[in-house]
Design an enzyme around this catalytic site. Structure first.
Site, PDB file in Angstrom:
ATOM      1  N   LYS A  53     -69.757  86.362 -19.715  1.00  0.00           N
ATOM      2  CA  LYS A  53     -68.646  85.998 -18.962  1.00  0.00           C
ATOM      3  C   LYS A  53     -67.901  85.078 -19.967  1.00  0.00           C
ATOM      4  CE  LYS A  53     -70.001  86.534 -14.212  1.00  0.00           C
ATOM      5  NZ  LYS A  53     -70.650  85.990 -13.025  1.00  0.00           N
ATOM      6  N   GLN A  97     -71.884  80.202 -11.076  1.00  0.00           N
ATOM      7  CA  GLN A  97     -72.967  81.442 -10.818  1.00  0.00           C
ATOM      8  C   GLN A  97     -73.882  81.079  -9.691  1.00  0.00           C
ATOM      9  OE1 GLN A  97     -72.583  84.243 -13.201  1.00  0.00           O
ATOM     10  NE2 GLN A  97     -74.183  84.810 -11.820  1.00  0.00           N
ATOM     11  N   ASP A 120     -63.480  83.961  -7.799  1.00  0.00           N
ATOM     12  CA  ASP A 120     -64.571  84.747  -7.343  1.00  0.00           C
ATOM     13  C   ASP A 120     -64.345  85.240  -5.953  1.00  0.00           C
ATOM     14  OD1 ASP A 120     -66.588  85.816  -8.398  1.00  0.00           O
ATOM     15  OD2 ASP A 120     -68.052  84.139  -8.097  1.00  0.00           O
TER      16      ASP A 120
END
Ligand code: NAD
Length: 285
Positions: A53, A97, A120
């Site tokens: 990422k 994460q 997200d």
């Protein structure tokens, strides 16, 4: 024999658009989008995802800020970092994460992220925005799956979409996005009695289960479009999806491969959301 949807190629196109958008934003406002990625613990798969990422950010001109915390990090310290990032004007998107280490399992970290930086799409406000058809960040994996359907020019209106899996991160938002495009949506899950019969009704089948090759080609309606979200490592280390790829390709019109299907799109849509967040930030100043 169906066709393969090349997620890598589609994601490269999306990334090129993002790169262009990033340089236009910089030229117009002197603003460089920034994404903070927070990793807690040393899970090897998560380490790879985070590295990918951060690298993907650099490739399109987004500033990537990586924060690595030890596995025994206390909830209040993680929350404090998120709050600091919420206030940081260089950071327009924040991603923590998942999964968090076992000691932090009960912590719903998404609720601490400023919804304007929740790239997200996991904050309850953004989920509510999706459900009610409002503008907001869409969860990256289902958002990427929608882009793949768009890439083959598939018209969802009036079609039957079957989503296998009902997680908050993939299955539930996936169904909502399909509904938003006027598909008739069926959700299946671990308590669905006759999964094969449900799958058979799908003009589109999205599998997000986490069970290697669960969905068989013989279950599919001939000519269906199959989006395989699953990423499963078999005993021989081979990565496979939730769909039996070879038999699905015999029956379906289109199938996404694993790897090289939905996976690359997830990262592309994360960058997309970060650029959108930076644009909104620049407009609010
Ligand atoms: P999850 O474990 O949170 O949810 C799995 C869902 O599948 C549950 O809703 C459960 O009810 C359902 N399920 C389990 N067994 C079933 C069965 N036998 N029949 C029908 N339904 C069943 O998983 P998740 O986070 O949604 O992830 C699903 C898969 O997608 C995993 O393989 C994961 O690695 C992968 N994934 C991929 C990406 C990507 O970028 N490609 C992103 C997220 C998740």
């Amino acid at each position: 024999m169906g066709s393969i949807i090349d997620g890598k190629a589609v994601s490269e196109k999306v990334r090129a658009e993002i790169k262009q958008g990033v340089s236009e934003l910089f030229a117009a406002k002197g603003l460089r989008p920034g994404l903070a990625v927070v990793l807690v613990g040393e899970d090897p798969a998560s380490q790879i995802y985070v590295r990918n990422k951060t690298k993907a950010c650099e490739d399109v001109g987004i500033a990537g800020f990586q924060h690595s915390l030890p596995a025994d990090t206390k909830a209040e310290d993680l929350i404090a970092l998120v709050r600091k990032l919420n206030e940081d004007p260089q950071v327009h998107g924040i991603l923590v994460q998942l999964p968090l280490p076992p000691a932090l399992k009960g912590l719903d970290i998404a609720t601490y992220i400023d919804p304007r930086k929740d790239v997200d799409g996991l904050h309850p406000l953004n989920i509510g925005n999706l459900v009610t058809g409002r503008e907001g960040f869409r969860s990256c994996t289902p958002f990427g799956a929608m882009k793949l359907l768009e890439s083959i020019g598939f018209e969802l209106q009036g079609k039957h979409a079957v989503v296998v899996g009902r997680s908050n991160i993939v299955g539930k938002p996936m169904g909502m996005m399909l509904l938003e495009k006027n598909a008739t949506v069926t959700y299946c899950h671990s308590r669905t009695p006759d999964l094969a019969a449900e799958v058979r009704r799908g003009d589109v089948v999205v599998a997000a289960v986490g069970v290697p090759e669960l969905v068989k080609g013989s279950w599919l309606k001939p000519g269906a479009v199959v989006i395989d979200v699953g990423i499963n490592r078999k005993a021989d280390k081979k990565i496979v999806g939730d769909v039996e790829f070879a038999s699905a390709l015999q029956q379906a019109a289109y199938v996404t491969p694993v790897p090289g299907g939905v996976g690359p799109m997830t990262i592309a849509m994360l960058l997309w959301n970060t650029l959108s967040a930076a644009r909104r930030f620049s407009e609010s100043r």
